[in-house]
Write a protein that holds these residues in place. Structure first.
Motif, PDB file in Angstrom:
ATOM      1  N   ILE A  50       0.906  -0.924   0.158  1.00  0.00           N
ATOM      2  CA  ILE A  50       0.099   0.144   0.071  1.00  0.00           C
ATOM      3  C   ILE A  50       1.209   1.326   0.261  1.00  0.00           C
ATOM      4  N   ALA A  51       2.340   1.032   0.256  1.00  0.00           N
ATOM      5  CA  ALA A  51       3.003   2.670   0.462  1.00  0.00           C
ATOM      6  C   ALA A  51       4.662   2.285   0.743  1.00  0.00           C
ATOM      7  N   SER A  52       5.357   2.486   0.063  1.00  0.00           N
ATOM      8  CA  SER A  52       7.247   2.138  -0.141  1.00  0.00           C
ATOM      9  C   SER A  52       7.798   3.428   0.259  1.00  0.00           C
ATOM     10  N   LEU A  53       8.919   3.272   1.095  1.00  0.00           N
ATOM     11  CA  LEU A  53       9.278   4.182   1.369  1.00  0.00           C
ATOM     12  C   LEU A  53      10.920   4.476   0.606  1.00  0.00           C
ATOM     13  N   GLU A  54      11.721   5.078   0.104  1.00  0.00           N
ATOM     14  CA  GLU A  54      13.114   4.479  -0.425  1.00  0.00           C
ATOM     15  C   GLU A  54      13.908   5.539   0.706  1.00  0.00           C
ATOM     16  N   VAL A  55      14.823   4.225   1.150  1.00  0.00           N
ATOM     17  CA  VAL A  55      15.032   4.303   2.635  1.00  0.00           C
ATOM     18  C   VAL A  55      17.668   5.347   1.815  1.00  0.00           C
ATOM     19  N   GLY A  56      17.465   4.805   1.051  1.00  0.00           N
ATOM     20  CA  GLY A  56      19.181   5.490   0.566  1.00  0.00           C
ATOM     21  C   GLY A  56      20.055   4.642   0.144  1.00  0.00           C
ATOM     22  N   LEU A  62      18.494  -3.504   7.280  1.00  0.00           N
ATOM     23  CA  LEU A  62      18.663  -4.391   7.097  1.00  0.00           C
ATOM     24  C   LEU A  62      18.138  -4.158   8.817  1.00  0.00           C
ATOM     25  N   LEU A  63      17.704  -3.729   8.678  1.00  0.00           N
ATOM     26  CA  LEU A  63      16.885  -3.646  10.008  1.00  0.00           C
ATOM     27  C   LEU A  63      15.482  -3.172   9.649  1.00  0.00           C
ATOM     28  N   VAL A  64      14.296  -3.816  10.130  1.00  0.00           N
ATOM     29  CA  VAL A  64      13.141  -2.987  10.735  1.00  0.00           C
ATOM     30  C   VAL A  64      12.695  -3.553  12.237  1.00  0.00           C
ATOM     31  N   GLU A  65      12.027  -2.876  13.493  1.00  0.00           N
ATOM     32  CA  GLU A  65      11.343  -2.365  14.101  1.00  0.00           C
ATOM     33  C   GLU A  65      10.621  -1.881  14.157  1.00  0.00           C
ATOM     34  N   VAL A  66       9.516  -1.946  15.854  1.00  0.00           N
ATOM     35  CA  VAL A  66       8.480  -1.086  15.769  1.00  0.00           C
ATOM     36  C   VAL A  66       8.447  -0.882  17.177  1.00  0.00           C
ATOM     37  N   VAL A  67       8.573   0.640  17.544  1.00  0.00           N
ATOM     38  CA  VAL A  67       8.328   0.775  19.064  1.00  0.00           C
ATOM     39  C   VAL A  67       7.600   1.684  19.040  1.00  0.00           C
ATOM     40  N   THR A  68       6.346   1.319  20.187  1.00  0.00           N
ATOM     41  CA  THR A  68       5.009   2.484  20.496  1.00  0.00           C
ATOM     42  C   THR A  68       5.304   3.242  21.118  1.00  0.00           C
ATOM     43  N   ARG A  91       6.322   4.186  15.748  1.00  0.00           N
ATOM     44  CA  ARG A  91       7.247   4.212  14.982  1.00  0.00           C
ATOM     45  C   ARG A  91       8.144   3.422  14.508  1.00  0.00           C
ATOM     46  N   LEU A  92       8.609   3.149  13.214  1.00  0.00           N
ATOM     47  CA  LEU A  92       9.116   2.202  12.045  1.00  0.00           C
ATOM     48  C   LEU A  92      10.738   3.115  12.745  1.00  0.00           C
ATOM     49  N   ILE A  93      11.845   2.562  13.075  1.00  0.00           N
ATOM     50  CA  ILE A  93      12.629   2.522  13.531  1.00  0.00           C
ATOM     51  C   ILE A  93      13.457   1.419  12.065  1.00  0.00           C
ATOM     52  N   ILE A  94      13.783   2.303  11.282  1.00  0.00           N
ATOM     53  CA  ILE A  94      15.139   1.116  10.000  1.00  0.00           C
ATOM     54  C   ILE A  94      16.410   1.708   9.741  1.00  0.00           C
ATOM     55  N   GLY A  95      16.972   0.324   9.588  1.00  0.00           N
ATOM     56  CA  GLY A  95      18.597   0.381   9.773  1.00  0.00           C
ATOM     57  C   GLY A  95      19.189   0.023   8.659  1.00  0.00           C
ATOM     58  N   THR A  96      19.787   0.131   8.151  1.00  0.00           N
ATOM     59  CA  THR A  96      20.736   0.116   7.038  1.00  0.00           C
ATOM     60  C   THR A  96      22.385   0.428   7.237  1.00  0.00           C
ATOM     61  N   ARG A  97      23.274  -0.004   6.158  1.00  0.00           N
ATOM     62  CA  ARG A  97      24.314  -0.117   7.448  1.00  0.00           C
ATOM     63  C   ARG A  97      25.054   1.653   7.560  1.00  0.00           C
ATOM     64  N   GLU A  98      24.680   2.268   6.956  1.00  0.00           N
ATOM     65  CA  GLU A  98      25.007   4.065   7.365  1.00  0.00           C
ATOM     66  C   GLU A  98      24.939   4.558   7.836  1.00  0.00           C
ATOM     67  N   ALA A  99      23.597   4.055   7.954  1.00  0.00           N
ATOM     68  CA  ALA A  99      22.019   4.990   9.539  1.00  0.00           C
ATOM     69  C   ALA A  99      20.606   4.504   9.715  1.00  0.00           C
ATOM     70  N   VAL A 100      20.262   5.162  10.902  1.00  0.00           N
ATOM     71  CA  VAL A 100      19.347   4.344  11.340  1.00  0.00           C
ATOM     72  C   VAL A 100      18.289   5.834  11.472  1.00  0.00           C
ATOM     73  N   GLN A 101      17.029   5.292  10.730  1.00  0.00           N
ATOM     74  CA  GLN A 101      15.937   6.392  10.231  1.00  0.00           C
ATOM     75  C   GLN A 101      14.615   6.317  11.583  1.00  0.00           C
ATOM     76  N   VAL A 102      14.301   7.604  12.397  1.00  0.00           N
ATOM     77  CA  VAL A 102      13.018   6.733  12.709  1.00  0.00           C
ATOM     78  C   VAL A 102      11.070   7.236  12.089  1.00  0.00           C
ATOM     79  N   VAL A 103      10.628   6.717  11.387  1.00  0.00           N
ATOM     80  CA  VAL A 103       9.007   7.635  10.712  1.00  0.00           C
ATOM     81  C   VAL A 103       8.384   6.848  11.683  1.00  0.00           C
ATOM     82  N   GLY A 104       7.748   8.011  11.921  1.00  0.00           N
ATOM     83  CA  GLY A 104       6.636   7.773  12.639  1.00  0.00           C
ATOM     84  C   GLY A 104       4.820   8.707  11.625  1.00  0.00           C
ATOM     85  N   PRO A 105       3.458   8.061  12.382  1.00  0.00           N
ATOM     86  CA  PRO A 105       3.101   9.143  11.691  1.00  0.00           C
ATOM     87  C   PRO A 105       2.635  10.712  11.099  1.00  0.00           C
TER      88      PRO A 105
END
Length: 111
Positions: free
Chosen positions: A75-81, A85-91, A97-111
Motif C-alpha cells: 500500500i506504500a513504500s519508502l525509499e531509504v537510500g 537491513l533492519l525494521v523494528e517497531v516501537v510504540t 514508530r518504525l525504526i529502519i536500519g542500514t549499514r550507514e544510518a538509522v531512521q525513525v518514521v512515524g505517523p
C-alpha cells in the motif's frame, strides 16, 4: 525472518515469514498459506505494526521499505537510500514508530 502476530484479526495468531526470494507469507496454525506477496527483491527483515488495521513493514534489497496491508498487498513504500537491513517497531504514547536500519544510518518514521 519469522514473526508471530495478529494480522488477520481472528483468534489465531499468524506466522509471518519473509524470504530472500522476495516473498512474504502469512501462515495459519496448520501451516496453510493465508496470504502472500512477492516483492521481487530479497526481504531482509519484517516488522508487524500493531493497530486497528495492522500492517507489515518489509525491508528489501532495492533500498525500499514496503508497507503491506493485512492481505499482504503493498500500500506504500519508502525509499531509504541504502539497503535496509533492519525494521523494528516501537510504540509510543502517540502511536507506533518504525525504526529502519542500514549499514550507514538509522531512521525513525512515524505517523
Amino acid at each position: 525472518e519469522v514473526l508471530m502476530g495478529q494480522l488477520l484479526g481472528d483468534a489465531n495468531p499468524d506466522l509471518l515469514v519473509a524470504s530472500e526470494t522476495g516473498y512474504v507469507y502469512s501462515l495459519g496454525p496448520g501451516g496453510e498459506v493465508l496470504a502472500q506477496c512477492n516483492l521481487q527483491q530479497a526481504v531482509n527483515d519484517i516488522a508487524l505494526i500493531p493497530g486497528d488495521q495492522p500492517r507489515v513493514a518489509a525491508a528489501c534489497d532495492d533500498g525500499r521499505v514496503y508497507l503491506l496491508d493485512a492481505a499482504l498487498q503493498p500500500i506504500a513504500s519508502l525509499e531509504v537510500g541504502d539497503r535496509p537491513l533492519l525494521v523494528e517497531v516501537v510504540t509510543l504514547a502517540d502511536g507506533p514508530r518504525l525504526i529502519i536500519g542500514t549499514r550507514e544510518a538509522v531512521q525513525v518514521v512515524g505517523p
